[in-house]
Design a protein around this motif. Structure first.
Motif, PDB file in Angstrom:
ATOM      1  N   VAL A 108     -71.687 -49.750  11.768  1.00  0.00           N
ATOM      2  CA  VAL A 108     -71.558 -49.654  10.319  1.00  0.00           C
ATOM      3  C   VAL A 108     -71.625 -51.067   9.755  1.00  0.00           C
ATOM      4  CG1 VAL A 108     -69.025 -49.574  10.528  1.00  0.00           C
ATOM      5  CG2 VAL A 108     -70.113 -48.946   8.369  1.00  0.00           C
ATOM      6  N   GLY A 109     -72.533 -51.272   8.811  1.00  0.00           N
ATOM      7  CA  GLY A 109     -72.646 -52.586   8.188  1.00  0.00           C
ATOM      8  C   GLY A 109     -71.386 -52.937   7.427  1.00  0.00           C
ATOM      9  N   GLY A 110     -71.038 -54.209   7.428  1.00  0.00           N
ATOM     10  CA  GLY A 110     -69.857 -54.661   6.716  1.00  0.00           C
ATOM     11  C   GLY A 110     -70.083 -56.024   6.087  1.00  0.00           C
ATOM     12  N   HIS A 111     -69.385 -56.289   4.993  1.00  0.00           N
ATOM     13  CA  HIS A 111     -69.469 -57.595   4.335  1.00  0.00           C
ATOM     14  C   HIS A 111     -68.151 -57.907   3.643  1.00  0.00           C
ATOM     15  CE1 HIS A 111     -71.383 -60.372   1.068  1.00  0.00           C
ATOM     16  NE2 HIS A 111     -70.705 -61.051   1.978  1.00  0.00           N
ATOM     17  N   PRO A 112     -67.316 -58.738   4.263  1.00  0.00           N
ATOM     18  CA  PRO A 112     -66.081 -59.175   3.589  1.00  0.00           C
ATOM     19  C   PRO A 112     -66.432 -60.149   2.470  1.00  0.00           C
ATOM     20  CG  PRO A 112     -66.341 -60.298   5.709  1.00  0.00           C
ATOM     21  CD  PRO A 112     -67.448 -59.300   5.614  1.00  0.00           C
ATOM     22  N   MET A 113     -65.986 -59.839   1.255  1.00  0.00           N
ATOM     23  CA  MET A 113     -66.360 -60.644   0.088  1.00  0.00           C
ATOM     24  C   MET A 113     -65.387 -61.795  -0.098  1.00  0.00           C
ATOM     25  SD  MET A 113     -69.086 -59.162  -0.779  1.00  0.00           S
ATOM     26  CE  MET A 113     -69.387 -60.099  -2.260  1.00  0.00           C
ATOM     27  N   GLY A 114     -65.442 -62.720   0.831  1.00  0.00           N
ATOM     28  CA  GLY A 114     -64.615 -63.916   0.748  1.00  0.00           C
ATOM     29  C   GLY A 114     -65.300 -65.025   1.514  1.00  0.00           C
ATOM     30  N   GLY A 115     -65.063 -66.253   1.135  1.00  0.00           N
ATOM     31  CA  GLY A 115     -65.682 -67.374   1.826  1.00  0.00           C
ATOM     32  C   GLY A 115     -65.252 -68.685   1.218  1.00  0.00           C
ATOM     33  N   ARG A 132     -59.440 -59.069  -1.374  1.00  0.00           N
ATOM     34  CA  ARG A 132     -60.856 -59.096  -1.704  1.00  0.00           C
ATOM     35  C   ARG A 132     -61.535 -57.782  -1.316  1.00  0.00           C
ATOM     36  NH1 ARG A 132     -62.165 -62.110  -5.328  1.00  0.00           N
ATOM     37  NH2 ARG A 132     -64.295 -62.247  -4.555  1.00  0.00           N
ATOM     38  N   PRO A 133     -62.635 -57.411  -1.992  1.00  0.00           N
ATOM     39  CA  PRO A 133     -63.405 -56.250  -1.543  1.00  0.00           C
ATOM     40  C   PRO A 133     -64.031 -56.525  -0.169  1.00  0.00           C
ATOM     41  CG  PRO A 133     -64.049 -56.928  -3.772  1.00  0.00           C
ATOM     42  CD  PRO A 133     -63.203 -58.032  -3.214  1.00  0.00           C
ATOM     43  N   TRP A 134     -64.127 -55.487   0.620  1.00  0.00           N
ATOM     44  CA  TRP A 134     -64.818 -55.556   1.923  1.00  0.00           C
ATOM     45  C   TRP A 134     -65.802 -54.389   1.929  1.00  0.00           C
ATOM     46  CZ3 TRP A 134     -62.561 -58.322   6.504  1.00  0.00           C
ATOM     47  CH2 TRP A 134     -63.349 -58.203   7.644  1.00  0.00           C
ATOM     48  N   VAL A 135     -67.069 -54.683   1.739  1.00  0.00           N
ATOM     49  CA  VAL A 135     -68.077 -53.629   1.591  1.00  0.00           C
ATOM     50  C   VAL A 135     -68.442 -53.050   2.957  1.00  0.00           C
ATOM     51  CG1 VAL A 135     -70.391 -53.060   0.772  1.00  0.00           C
ATOM     52  CG2 VAL A 135     -68.990 -54.729  -0.486  1.00  0.00           C
ATOM     53  N   LEU A 156     -56.622 -54.467   7.942  1.00  0.00           N
ATOM     54  CA  LEU A 156     -55.845 -55.416   8.734  1.00  0.00           C
ATOM     55  C   LEU A 156     -56.044 -56.848   8.245  1.00  0.00           C
ATOM     56  CD1 LEU A 156     -56.426 -53.962  12.309  1.00  0.00           C
ATOM     57  CD2 LEU A 156     -54.241 -54.071  11.094  1.00  0.00           C
ATOM     58  N   CYS A 157     -57.203 -57.117   7.656  1.00  0.00           N
ATOM     59  CA  CYS A 157     -57.486 -58.445   7.107  1.00  0.00           C
ATOM     60  C   CYS A 157     -57.000 -58.584   5.667  1.00  0.00           C
ATOM     61  CB  CYS A 157     -58.986 -58.738   7.189  1.00  0.00           C
ATOM     62  SG  CYS A 157     -59.594 -58.950   8.872  1.00  0.00           S
ATOM     63  N   GLY A 158     -56.331 -57.557   5.140  1.00  0.00           N
ATOM     64  CA  GLY A 158     -55.772 -57.614   3.800  1.00  0.00           C
ATOM     65  C   GLY A 158     -56.764 -57.308   2.699  1.00  0.00           C
ATOM     66  N   ALA A 159     -57.941 -56.777   3.064  1.00  0.00           N
ATOM     67  CA  ALA A 159     -59.007 -56.543   2.086  1.00  0.00           C
ATOM     68  C   ALA A 159     -59.008 -55.098   1.603  1.00  0.00           C
ATOM     69  CB  ALA A 159     -60.364 -56.887   2.698  1.00  0.00           C
ATOM     70  N   ARG A 160     -59.861 -54.828   0.595  1.00  0.00           N
ATOM     71  CA  ARG A 160     -59.999 -53.498   0.008  1.00  0.00           C
ATOM     72  C   ARG A 160     -61.352 -52.906   0.409  1.00  0.00           C
ATOM     73  NH1 ARG A 160     -60.984 -53.752  -4.903  1.00  0.00           N
ATOM     74  NH2 ARG A 160     -61.101 -55.990  -5.321  1.00  0.00           N
ATOM     75  N   PRO A 161     -61.380 -51.902   1.282  1.00  0.00           N
ATOM     76  CA  PRO A 161     -62.658 -51.309   1.699  1.00  0.00           C
ATOM     77  C   PRO A 161     -63.376 -50.639   0.525  1.00  0.00           C
ATOM     78  CG  PRO A 161     -60.854 -50.628   3.145  1.00  0.00           C
ATOM     79  CD  PRO A 161     -60.230 -51.273   1.961  1.00  0.00           C
ATOM     80  N   VAL A 162     -64.669 -50.897   0.417  1.00  0.00           N
ATOM     81  CA  VAL A 162     -65.514 -50.312  -0.623  1.00  0.00           C
ATOM     82  C   VAL A 162     -66.806 -49.847   0.040  1.00  0.00           C
ATOM     83  CG1 VAL A 162     -66.759 -50.712  -2.778  1.00  0.00           C
ATOM     84  CG2 VAL A 162     -64.574 -51.867  -2.379  1.00  0.00           C
ATOM     85  N   VAL A 163     -67.187 -48.607  -0.155  1.00  0.00           N
ATOM     86  CA  VAL A 163     -68.414 -48.072   0.437  1.00  0.00           C
ATOM     87  C   VAL A 163     -69.569 -48.183  -0.547  1.00  0.00           C
ATOM     88  CG1 VAL A 163     -69.545 -45.992   1.314  1.00  0.00           C
ATOM     89  CG2 VAL A 163     -67.190 -46.501   1.962  1.00  0.00           C
ATOM     90  N   PRO A 291     -55.458 -49.616  -2.561  1.00  0.00           N
ATOM     91  CA  PRO A 291     -54.991 -48.394  -1.932  1.00  0.00           C
ATOM     92  C   PRO A 291     -55.874 -48.000  -0.765  1.00  0.00           C
ATOM     93  CG  PRO A 291     -56.163 -47.922  -3.966  1.00  0.00           C
ATOM     94  CD  PRO A 291     -56.000 -49.400  -3.908  1.00  0.00           C
ATOM     95  N   ASN A 292     -55.325 -47.160   0.105  1.00  0.00           N
ATOM     96  CA  ASN A 292     -56.096 -46.661   1.226  1.00  0.00           C
ATOM     97  C   ASN A 292     -57.354 -45.965   0.725  1.00  0.00           C
ATOM     98  OD1 ASN A 292     -56.970 -44.692   3.328  1.00  0.00           O
ATOM     99  ND2 ASN A 292     -55.260 -45.612   4.434  1.00  0.00           N
ATOM    100  N   MET A 293     -58.516 -46.358   1.262  1.00  0.00           N
ATOM    101  CA  MET A 293     -59.789 -45.860   0.759  1.00  0.00           C
ATOM    102  C   MET A 293     -60.387 -44.775   1.648  1.00  0.00           C
ATOM    103  SD  MET A 293     -60.538 -47.552  -2.023  1.00  0.00           S
ATOM    104  CE  MET A 293     -62.323 -47.500  -2.180  1.00  0.00           C
ATOM    105  N   SER A 294     -59.596 -44.200   2.565  1.00  0.00           N
ATOM    106  CA  SER A 294     -60.169 -43.270   3.531  1.00  0.00           C
ATOM    107  C   SER A 294     -60.820 -42.074   2.873  1.00  0.00           C
ATOM    108  CB  SER A 294     -59.086 -42.810   4.519  1.00  0.00           C
ATOM    109  OG  SER A 294     -58.026 -42.185   3.819  1.00  0.00           O
TER     110      SER A 294
END
Length: 304
Positions: A108-115, A132-135, A156-163, A291-294
């Motif tokens: 699954v592709g991923g992109h943590p929006m932080g840097g 931060r958002p994590w796509v 676990l990295c403190g980010a917000r999952p976004v699909v 919030p949990n994005m499941s």
């Protein structure tokens, strides 16, 4: 998730590993440069080297053009049960992975929006992705377990999952990240023509606007080239706005007729007001995970 492997121990990979270790996840560090992996390990990011048995999730923290090759290599070596990446472009690596014959059910592709503008493991921070958002960009082939593990990684990295869909993501980052980086670089390059007495007057505003230009030229050539069309589309519209402002300024510097000066002044003022309005649309950075994005995964579009 109890175990993970991070392939690529630069800024992003080491920051992910530090966050995982801080949450008690056994983390292995792999890099084509053993010294980088050793430095990351010395920072407390994990264990330098490959695990003896497959880990739950492998994170490919490599540039976009290397994602498919890394995925193919480490799937063939049975590094992990599932795989994700951290590259800032999603459509091209997905196509390349499909052409390479990778197992897309476990990716699954991923992109943590932080840097940061710095690079390398020494620039890493365990809270780099906090709030931060994590796509995540699952394809139709991606199995649910892979998505859940990638979602858990983000949390676990403190980010917000976004699909998002792959192309949707790439258009979004072209506007919010890739084009701004290139504009910052082009503006900073103008300073090469400035005299030292002029540069001595530089203040914090110039530092802020050109901060992004300090990023790795090699990495950003890869990123921009991998998302070339979407970035070009944003810059083409930006160029139209820029030409209008240039014409207005030329007019104000040469025209004496009051009516024409009012027209040029209005164009310039409108550009500044639109800038204020646009900046106001940037969401404030959250300091806590969302919030949990499941439940979002079932409802979100899954197409590539």
């Amino acid at each position: 998730m109890r175990s993970a492997a991070v392939v690529g121990t630069g800024l992003i990979g080491t920051s992910i590993a530090l966050a995982l270790r801080g949450r008690g996840v056994t983390t292995y560090l792999i890099d084509t440069n053993p010294e980088a992996a050793r430095i990351a390990a010395d920072l407390g990011a994990g264990i330098a080297g490959r695990p003896r048995v497959p880990v739950d999730l492998a994170v490919l923290a490599v540039p976009p053009q290397h994602v498919a090759a890394a995925l193919k290599e480490h799937q063939s070596q049975d590094l992990a049960h599932d795989f994700t990446d951290a590259a800032s472009v999603k459509e091209l690596p997905q196509r390349q992975a499909a052409r390479a014959g990778c197992d897309l059910t476990r990716f699954v592709g991923g992109h943590p929006m932080g840097g940061r503008e710095q690079s390398g493991p020494l620039a890493a921070k365990d809270d780099l992705f906090q709030g931060r958002p994590w796509v995540l960009t699952p394809s139709p082939e991606t199995r649910v377990q892979a998505v859940e593990r990638a979602r858990r990684l983000a949390e676990l990295c403190g980010a917000r999952p976004v699909v998002m869909a792959h192309a949707e993501h790439d258009r979004a980052v072209a506007l919010t990240s890739h084009a701004p980086h290139l504009v910052s670089s082009l503006l900073a390059a103008r300073l090469l023509h400035g005299e030292q007495t002029q540069l001595g007057l530089a203040g914090q505003g110039l530092q802020d606007v050109t901060r992004l230009a300090a990023g790795s030229a090699e990495l950003w050539t890869d990123i921009l080239g991998s998302n070339a069309v979407a970035v070009a589309d944003v810059l083409a519209e930006f160029a139209l706005d820029l030409h209008q402002v240039v014409d207005a300024l030329r007019g104000l510097g040469t025209v004496r007729e009051p009516e024409q000066r009012r027209a040029h002044t209005e164009l310039l003022s409108t550009a500044l007001v639109r800038g204020i309005q646009g900046r106001a649309r940037i969401p404030a950075r959250s300091t806590t995970p969302g919030p949990n994005m499941s439940t979002a995964f079932a409802a979100a579009p899954r197409g590539a």
